[in-house]
Design a protein around this motif. Structure first.
Motif, short mmCIF file in Angstrom:
data_model
loop_
_atom_site.label_atom_id
_atom_site.label_comp_id
_atom_site.label_asym_id
_atom_site.label_seq_id
_atom_site.Cartn_x
_atom_site.Cartn_y
_atom_site.Cartn_z
N MET A 1 0.82 -1.21 0.00
CA MET A 1 0.00 0.00 0.00
C MET A 1 0.86 1.26 0.00
N PHE A 2 1.98 1.19 0.74
CA PHE A 2 2.88 2.34 0.76
C PHE A 2 3.43 2.63 -0.63
N ALA A 3 3.77 1.54 -1.36
CA ALA A 3 4.26 1.70 -2.74
C ALA A 3 3.18 2.31 -3.63
N LEU A 4 1.93 1.91 -3.39
CA LEU A 4 0.82 2.47 -4.17
C LEU A 4 0.69 3.98 -3.94
N ILE A 5 0.76 4.40 -2.68
CA ILE A 5 0.63 5.82 -2.37
C ILE A 5 1.78 6.60 -2.99
N LEU A 6 3.00 6.06 -2.92
CA LEU A 6 4.14 6.73 -3.54
C LEU A 6 3.94 6.85 -5.05
N VAL A 231 -25.67 -3.73 1.42
CA VAL A 231 -25.84 -3.13 0.09
C VAL A 231 -25.22 -1.74 0.02
N VAL A 232 -25.66 -0.85 0.92
CA VAL A 232 -25.20 0.54 0.85
C VAL A 232 -23.68 0.68 1.01
N PRO A 233 -23.04 0.03 2.00
CA PRO A 233 -21.58 0.18 2.10
C PRO A 233 -20.84 -0.25 0.85
N ASN A 234 -21.29 -1.32 0.20
CA ASN A 234 -20.61 -1.79 -1.01
C ASN A 234 -20.96 -0.93 -2.22
N ALA A 235 -22.16 -0.38 -2.24
CA ALA A 235 -22.54 0.47 -3.37
C ALA A 235 -21.83 1.81 -3.34
N LEU A 236 -21.43 2.26 -2.14
CA LEU A 236 -20.78 3.56 -2.03
C LEU A 236 -19.33 3.55 -2.53
N ILE A 237 -18.74 2.37 -2.67
CA ILE A 237 -17.34 2.30 -3.08
C ILE A 237 -17.13 2.92 -4.46
N PRO A 238 -17.88 2.53 -5.52
CA PRO A 238 -17.68 3.20 -6.81
C PRO A 238 -18.17 4.64 -6.85
N VAL A 239 -19.07 5.00 -5.93
CA VAL A 239 -19.60 6.37 -5.91
C VAL A 239 -18.51 7.37 -5.52
N THR A 240 -17.56 6.94 -4.69
CA THR A 240 -16.50 7.86 -4.25
C THR A 240 -15.70 8.41 -5.43
N THR A 241 -15.48 7.59 -6.44
CA THR A 241 -14.72 8.08 -7.61
C THR A 241 -15.51 9.14 -8.36
N ILE A 294 -6.82 17.86 -9.72
CA ILE A 294 -5.87 16.74 -9.78
C ILE A 294 -5.57 16.20 -8.39
N ILE A 295 -5.36 17.08 -7.43
CA ILE A 295 -5.05 16.64 -6.06
C ILE A 295 -6.23 15.89 -5.45
N VAL A 296 -7.43 16.43 -5.62
CA VAL A 296 -8.61 15.77 -5.05
C VAL A 296 -8.83 14.41 -5.69
N ASN A 297 -8.66 14.30 -7.00
CA ASN A 297 -8.85 13.01 -7.66
C ASN A 297 -7.80 12.00 -7.23
N THR A 298 -6.59 12.46 -6.94
CA THR A 298 -5.56 11.55 -6.42
C THR A 298 -5.94 11.04 -5.04
N ILE A 299 -6.43 11.94 -4.18
CA ILE A 299 -6.87 11.53 -2.84
C ILE A 299 -8.03 10.54 -2.94
N VAL A 300 -8.96 10.80 -3.84
CA VAL A 300 -10.11 9.91 -4.02
C VAL A 300 -9.65 8.55 -4.53
N ASP A 301 -8.69 8.55 -5.45
CA ASP A 301 -8.18 7.28 -5.98
C ASP A 301 -7.55 6.44 -4.88
N ILE A 302 -6.75 7.08 -4.02
CA ILE A 302 -6.13 6.35 -2.90
C ILE A 302 -7.21 5.88 -1.92
N GLY A 303 -8.17 6.76 -1.62
CA GLY A 303 -9.25 6.38 -0.72
C GLY A 303 -10.10 5.25 -1.26
N TYR A 304 -10.31 5.24 -2.58
CA TYR A 304 -11.09 4.17 -3.20
C TYR A 304 -10.42 2.81 -2.99
N ARG A 305 -9.10 2.78 -3.13
CA ARG A 305 -8.37 1.53 -2.93
C ARG A 305 -8.33 1.12 -1.46
#
Length: 315
Positions: A1-6, A231-241, A294-305
């Motif tokens: 995960m650390f490598a992913l964030i880097l 249902v809701v917790p799993n459905a919210l995962i793609p919504v974050t992006t 760009i910064i917000v989308n990067t944070i969302v991408d990391i949060g999504y994972r």
């Protein structure tokens, strides 16, 4: 995960550099004289020469680019030719309007979209679902600036519940300042809420058809508990992006909405600077907008994972 964030941070830096190069090339390097654009073609040659020297346009393009980027990193964005004040001061003052407006619009959009999308999926093909689909179609079709004008006519001019425009400033009190942001925030939020509602509905329907949901129902879990726990917790995962991507639409819509409601935000500053051909301000405002997205989308991408255990296991 650390490598992913880097890796995501490295990608963020590369993207920011590419965006800054594109902005600089379009405004200062491509054919055309920036000084002539700002002063007009009828300006005298000595006036143009003085402006070129003031802006450093007589220096090599590479040197100008690194001077600009160095200034951005240190908070020195140059001097506005129109307002005769530091661009950093201008942006800071206007950001105190655009940021609360965008955050309020995002909150309203999310609060509307999540319950409507889940309800439409839970009662599929019933009157709730049909009503939600009508709302989403209208929301996608109606532009936010037109909604703003309608809101002014109804709630400001007619009912006098909210001010028709302007911003009293935060020094005048939080209540009057928020009251001035309500109508523009709703006008900004509803079209994006319509898009997000459709995404939530589709994601919820997909999760409802999953095997683990059928297993939970077979074990005797009630429909409400199944929605709440599985249902809701799993459905919210793609919504974050989608929420991250919508930020760019909120900033783009703010340019129109702030002009409709006469709000002194970054969007109105960009519009005024474009009309006044103040390329110094335009360059910095566009870079700020692009950098935030760009910064917000990067944070969302990391949060999504981080939220999705399947992607986290692959990292």
């Amino acid at each position: 995960m650390f490598a992913l964030i880097l890796g995501r941070i490295a990608s963020l830096v590369v993207t920011l550099i590419a965006v800054s190069l594109a902005i600089f090339l379009v405004l200062e390097v491509l054919p055309g004289d920036p000084a002539a654009i700002m002063l007009g073609t009828s300006a005298r040659e000595d006036t143009l020469a003085a402006l070129r020297q003031e802006l450093g346009l007589d220096q090599p393009a590479v040197e100008r680019y690194f001077h600009w980027i160095g200034g951005v990193m240190h908070g020195d964005l140059g001097m506005s030719l129109t307002y005769q004040m530091p661009v950093s001061t201008l942006i800071a003052d206007r950001f105190s309007v655009t940021l609360p407006l965008s955050l309020l619009a995002i909150a309203l959009s999310t609060l509307v979209a999540l319950p409507l999308g889940v309800a439409a999926a839970a009662w599929r093909d019933r009157w709730i679902d049909r009503g939600v689909l009508v709302f989403t179609q209208l929301g996608v079709a109606i532009p936010n600036f037109w909604l703003g004008l309608i809101f002014i006519l109804i709630f400001a001019t007619g009912l006098r519940w909210f001010p028709a425009g302007g911003f009293p400033g935060w020094d005048g009190g939080v209540g009057p300042a928020l009251a001035a942001l309500v109508l523009p925030a709703v006008a900004l939020a509803l079209p994006q809420a319509a898009v997000l509602t459709r995404v939530v509905r589709s994601a919820t329907l997909e999760v409802l058809g999953a095997d683990f949901v059928r297993t939970a129902r077979a074990k005797g879990l009630s429909p409400g508990r199944t929605l709440q726990r599985h249902v809701v917790p799993n459905a919210l995962i793609p919504v974050t992006t989608i929420l991250g991507l919508q930020l760019s639409f909120f900033f783009g819509g703010a340019i129109l909405v702030e002009n409709v409601f006469n709000l002194p935000g970054l969007g109105r500053l960009a519009y005024q600077s474009l009309n006044q051909r103040d390329l110094v301000v335009i360059k910095d405002v566009v870079m700020i907008f692009a950098g935030l997205v760009i910064i917000v989308n990067t944070i969302v991408d990391i949060g999504y994972r981080l939220l999705d255990p399947r992607l986290r296991a692959r990292s």
